[in-house]
Enzyme design. Structure first.
Site, PDB file in Angstrom:
ATOM      1  CE  LYS A   1      30.376  36.767  43.309  1.00  0.00           C
ATOM      2  NZ  LYS A   1      31.392  36.335  42.431  1.00  0.00           N
TER       3      LYS A   1
ATOM      4  CE  LYS B   1      33.178  39.910  42.336  1.00  0.00           C
ATOM      5  NZ  LYS B   1      34.201  39.307  41.110  1.00  0.00           N
TER       6      LYS B   1
ATOM      7  CD  GLU C   1      29.660  49.918  38.348  1.00  0.00           C
ATOM      8  OE1 GLU C   1      29.518  49.622  37.229  1.00  0.00           O
ATOM      9  OE2 GLU C   1      30.670  50.436  39.087  1.00  0.00           O
TER      10      GLU C   1
HETATM   11 ZN   LIG Z   1      38.538  38.691  39.780  1.00  0.00          ZN
END
Ligand SMILES: [Zn+2]
Length: 335
Positions: A258, A205, A243
């Site tokens: 994302k 993310k 990650e």
């Molecule tokens: Zn959050």
């Protein structure tokens, strides 16, 4: 793929297979289908409440009764799953609303599972919407500034996920980007007997400008500082691989990238490298940009939306999370 065996012009004319719609669909390599769509929804307490989100036309903060209606319509159109975000009435510095047995998301999950038992309900696991300061973790303030504490936050995230599973969530989706949270959540779920509840982790993310409209929707803008000490730097894709590897080792069942459109290379690398079920989150601004341009008559909303989501599939995404899910499902039925 071995291109040496391909014939060359004029024996090979790529245009031959583009002559008719039937031929084109016969050789189409990638399909967008409704079965892979997830619709994010925002729930807050109240009745008959549909509070429009200014920068996301067609998206609302919904009271639980309206949430059921909206989810029902999407489900009828062919969308199999929703992803829930909650806006609590009160925020504090411990995010109590995130793991309250009768928190807004927990209530919404129970209602959805009762009214729409065939709908898959995924819950966002994070603390930012429930924190008075809007950060995704516990904050320690000092003279030199504020720090987001990693390890003490894990317990609260695990508690949040377990309370959502208890309410009936089919999948939990941690979005906080604290280190070690997938492991903490998996352990707590198992300990409480929810060993069959999968984790869809927001594994890569990125700290992104494309989240802007979401913060209005979820009322989760940080009150100070930014999220760059936990969300990833847009420059890094090798780190994204690390990650994702970490989340898989910790027990993630589905990994997510994302945002989506600006990170197609990351989606491609993640899918190619791990072969895990991979989700792409087409975030708020990806939706808003198309909506805004279409409202100005600058592009064809339907065609642009479908093309960008298809690109995520082509890059390797199995699951596509998009605010346009219900529209897309309808459009797919029409074609
Ligand atoms: Zn959050």
């Amino acid at each position: 793929m071995n291109f040496d065996t391909a014939a060359s012009f004029p024996d090979y004319r790529p245009r031959r297979l583009r002559q008719t719609p039937l031929l084109r669909s016969l050789v189409s390599e990638t399909q967008l289908d409704a079965d892979r769509l997830v619709l994010p929804l925002f729930v807050r307490s109240g009745r008959k409440l549909r509070r429009p989100i200014h920068a996301m036309p067609g998206v609302y903060q919904l009271s639980p009764d309206e949430l059921v209606r909206e989810a029902g319509k999407a489900h009828e159109a062919g969308v199999p799953a929703v992803l829930l975000f909650g806006i609590p009435e009160q925020k504090d510095t411990k995010a109590s609303g995130a793991y309250a047995a009768n928190g807004i998301v927990q209530q919404a999950v129970r209602l959805l599972k009762k009214e729409l038992p065939k709908l898959l309900v995924i819950t966002d696991v994070c603390l930012c919407e429930y924190m008075s300061h809007g950060h995704c973790g516990l904050v320690q303030r000092s003279k030199s500034g504020a720090r987001i504490l990693n390890d003490p936050t894990l317990k609260l995230l695990a508690r949040t996920a377990a309370s959502q599973a208890e309410a009936g969530a089919d999948v939990v989706a941690p979005s906080d980007m604290m280190d070690g949270r997938v492991h903490a959540i998996r352990q707590e779920l198992d300990r409480q007997g929810f060993d069959e509840v999968p984790i869809m982790s927001y594994a890569a993310k990125f700290a992104s400008a494309f989240y802007g409209p979401f913060r209005e929707a979820a009322e989760s803008a940080p009150q100070f500082g930014d999220r760059r000490s936990y969300q990833m730097d847009a420059a890094n894709s090798n780190e994204a691989i690390r990650e994702v590897a970490l989340d898989i080792q910790e027990g993630a069942d589905i990994v997510m990238v994302k945002p989506a459109l600006a990170y197609l290379d990351v989606i491609y690398r993640v899918k190619t490298r791990f072969g895990y079920p991979t989700a792409a989150y087409a975030v708020s601004a990806e939706y808003s940009m198309v909506k805004a341009a279409a409202a100005n008559g600058w592009l064809d909303e339907r065609a642009a939306m479908m093309e960008s989501l298809l690109a995520m599939r082509r890059a390797g995404a199995d699951i596509i999370i998009t605010y346009a899910a219900a529209d897309v499902a309808k459009w797919l039925r029409e074609t």
